[in-house]
Design a protein around this motif. Structure first.
Motif, mmCIF file in Angstrom:
data_model
loop_
_atom_site.group_PDB
_atom_site.id
_atom_site.type_symbol
_atom_site.label_atom_id
_atom_site.label_comp_id
_atom_site.label_asym_id
_atom_site.label_seq_id
_atom_site.Cartn_x
_atom_site.Cartn_y
_atom_site.Cartn_z
ATOM 1 N N ASN A 68 0.841 -1.197 0.000
ATOM 2 C CA ASN A 68 0.000 0.000 0.000
ATOM 3 C C ASN A 68 0.873 1.243 0.000
ATOM 4 O O ASN A 68 1.936 1.273 0.633
ATOM 5 C CB ASN A 68 -0.924 0.009 1.217
ATOM 6 C CG ASN A 68 -1.983 -1.062 1.141
ATOM 7 O OD1 ASN A 68 -2.204 -1.663 0.088
ATOM 8 N ND2 ASN A 68 -2.642 -1.317 2.249
ATOM 9 N N VAL A 69 0.435 2.273 -0.693
ATOM 10 C CA VAL A 69 1.152 3.538 -0.765
ATOM 11 C C VAL A 69 0.534 4.484 0.257
ATOM 12 O O VAL A 69 -0.684 4.636 0.330
ATOM 13 C CB VAL A 69 1.073 4.131 -2.186
ATOM 14 C CG1 VAL A 69 1.699 5.510 -2.240
ATOM 15 C CG2 VAL A 69 1.752 3.198 -3.174
ATOM 16 N N THR A 70 1.393 5.112 1.053
ATOM 17 C CA THR A 70 0.962 6.046 2.084
ATOM 18 C C THR A 70 1.325 7.460 1.670
ATOM 19 O O THR A 70 2.456 7.714 1.263
ATOM 20 C CB THR A 70 1.618 5.699 3.433
ATOM 21 O OG1 THR A 70 1.301 4.349 3.765
ATOM 22 C CG2 THR A 70 1.143 6.620 4.529
ATOM 23 N N MET A 71 0.360 8.366 1.763
ATOM 24 C CA MET A 71 0.562 9.762 1.390
ATOM 25 C C MET A 71 0.145 10.658 2.546
ATOM 26 O O MET A 71 -0.888 10.425 3.168
ATOM 27 C CB MET A 71 -0.265 10.118 0.155
ATOM 28 C CG MET A 71 0.028 9.259 -1.035
ATOM 29 S SD MET A 71 -1.000 9.735 -2.430
ATOM 30 C CE MET A 71 -0.463 8.547 -3.628
ATOM 31 N N LYS A 72 0.948 11.688 2.812
ATOM 32 C CA LYS A 72 0.655 12.637 3.886
ATOM 33 C C LYS A 72 0.573 14.037 3.300
ATOM 34 O O LYS A 72 1.418 14.424 2.492
ATOM 35 C CB LYS A 72 1.747 12.591 4.957
ATOM 36 C CG LYS A 72 1.836 11.271 5.671
ATOM 37 C CD LYS A 72 2.898 11.282 6.724
ATOM 38 C CE LYS A 72 2.972 9.934 7.420
ATOM 39 N NZ LYS A 72 3.960 9.939 8.498
ATOM 40 N N ARG A 73 -0.449 14.779 3.742
ATOM 41 C CA ARG A 73 -0.593 16.163 3.300
ATOM 42 C C ARG A 73 -1.277 16.986 4.371
ATOM 43 O O ARG A 73 -1.939 16.443 5.261
ATOM 44 C CB ARG A 73 -1.360 16.242 1.994
ATOM 45 C CG ARG A 73 -2.839 16.035 2.103
ATOM 46 C CD ARG A 73 -3.528 16.113 0.760
ATOM 47 N NE ARG A 73 -3.766 17.459 0.320
ATOM 48 C CZ ARG A 73 -4.955 17.986 0.111
ATOM 49 N NH1 ARG A 73 -6.034 17.261 0.315
ATOM 50 N NH2 ARG A 73 -5.098 19.212 -0.304
ATOM 51 N N ILE A 138 -1.895 17.303 9.743
ATOM 52 C CA ILE A 138 -1.549 16.403 8.641
ATOM 53 C C ILE A 138 -2.537 15.246 8.595
ATOM 54 O O ILE A 138 -2.792 14.595 9.602
ATOM 55 C CB ILE A 138 -0.115 15.839 8.802
ATOM 56 C CG1 ILE A 138 0.921 16.940 8.844
ATOM 57 C CG2 ILE A 138 0.198 14.822 7.716
ATOM 58 C CD1 ILE A 138 1.117 17.652 7.528
ATOM 59 N N ASP A 139 -3.123 14.995 7.404
ATOM 60 C CA ASP A 139 -3.928 13.796 7.163
ATOM 61 C C ASP A 139 -3.074 12.767 6.444
ATOM 62 O O ASP A 139 -2.218 13.121 5.625
ATOM 63 C CB ASP A 139 -5.146 14.108 6.291
ATOM 64 C CG ASP A 139 -6.322 14.646 7.080
ATOM 65 O OD1 ASP A 139 -6.307 14.540 8.317
ATOM 66 O OD2 ASP A 139 -7.257 15.180 6.459
ATOM 67 N N THR A 140 -3.294 11.499 6.738
ATOM 68 C CA THR A 140 -2.573 10.408 6.086
ATOM 69 C C THR A 140 -3.573 9.557 5.323
ATOM 70 O O THR A 140 -4.590 9.142 5.855
ATOM 71 C CB THR A 140 -1.842 9.543 7.133
ATOM 72 O OG1 THR A 140 -0.970 10.374 7.891
ATOM 73 C CG2 THR A 140 -1.036 8.442 6.465
ATOM 74 N N LEU A 141 -3.256 9.322 4.044
ATOM 75 C CA LEU A 141 -4.097 8.528 3.155
ATOM 76 C C LEU A 141 -3.318 7.288 2.739
ATOM 77 O O LEU A 141 -2.193 7.393 2.257
ATOM 78 C CB LEU A 141 -4.476 9.357 1.921
ATOM 79 C CG LEU A 141 -5.220 8.658 0.797
ATOM 80 C CD1 LEU A 141 -6.619 8.272 1.257
ATOM 81 C CD2 LEU A 141 -5.301 9.563 -0.417
ATOM 82 N N GLU A 142 -3.914 6.113 2.952
ATOM 83 C CA GLU A 142 -3.291 4.859 2.519
ATOM 84 C C GLU A 142 -4.089 4.313 1.345
ATOM 85 O O GLU A 142 -5.306 4.176 1.432
ATOM 86 C CB GLU A 142 -3.259 3.857 3.666
ATOM 87 C CG GLU A 142 -2.475 2.612 3.348
ATOM 88 C CD GLU A 142 -2.311 1.715 4.560
ATOM 89 O OE1 GLU A 142 -2.327 0.473 4.361
ATOM 90 O OE2 GLU A 142 -2.176 2.218 5.678
ATOM 91 N N ILE A 143 -3.378 4.024 0.256
ATOM 92 C CA ILE A 143 -4.018 3.596 -0.980
ATOM 93 C C ILE A 143 -3.589 2.176 -1.324
ATOM 94 O O ILE A 143 -2.398 1.880 -1.374
ATOM 95 C CB ILE A 143 -3.662 4.545 -2.137
ATOM 96 C CG1 ILE A 143 -4.220 5.936 -1.857
ATOM 97 C CG2 ILE A 143 -4.194 4.020 -3.456
ATOM 98 C CD1 ILE A 143 -3.891 6.945 -2.916
ATOM 99 N N ALA A 144 -4.572 1.307 -1.576
ATOM 100 C CA ALA A 144 -4.312 -0.039 -2.092
ATOM 101 C C ALA A 144 -4.418 0.021 -3.612
ATOM 102 O O ALA A 144 -5.176 0.825 -4.160
ATOM 103 C CB ALA A 144 -5.327 -1.027 -1.537
#
Length: 153
Positions: A68-73, A138-144
């Motif tokens: 999974n790819v983790t993105m923070k913004r 900061i929100d963290t989004l995990e993408i499958a």
């Protein structure tokens, strides 16, 4: 031969701090603080041929497995884009998208691109709140996703 700094003779690794993410049709060029987890691993299959003179197994590549790819913004006022995308997930119904992660050069041109195929948000972690802190939210989004392809320009 000495490096005179010309474009033909200078080959330097790309810095990783200038990038943008396209999360689908209406989400172009989203700025993120961090993107991590772009990896692929092939499962290992151990097999011994029946006519092999060696008393050992042969190792062969199996099914590819993508992390999974983790993105923070940062959190912005009146921006619920991630939450709206996540809210579209229902039992066996997922709005999948093609996500593009673009590494940019000093002029803003794309030098390398990672494409996540059939991606969907599997987890969102909202910011923690502290009355004595001075950090940004900061929100963290995990993408499958189902596959990862790389394009070099």
């Amino acid at each position: 031969m000495a490096d005179d700094g010309s474009a033909e003779s200078s080959t330097w690794p790309m810095p990783k701090f200038r990038f943008e993410v396209d999360l689908g049709t209406e989400l172009k060029g989203v700025a993120f603080q961090e993107v991590s987890g772009m990896d692929v691993e092939n499962q290992l299959i151990e097999y011994r041929k029946s006519n092999s003179p060696l008393f050992s197994t042969e190792k062969m590549p199996g099914i590819a497995k993508y992390g999974n790819v983790t993105m923070k913004r940062g959190v912005f006022v009146n921006d619920a884009t991630f939450w709206n995308w996540h809210a579209q997930i229902q039992m066996n119904t997922i709005k999948r998208r093609t996500v593009l992660i673009k590494l940019l050069d000093e002029s803003g041109a794309v030098t390398m691109q990672w494409q996540l195929n059939n991606a969907w948000p599997t987890k969102i972690t909202s910011t923690d709140l502290k009355s004595d802190g001075n950090e940004i939210a900061i929100d963290t989004l995990e993408i499958a996703h189902e596959s990862l392809t790389i394009k070099n320009n």
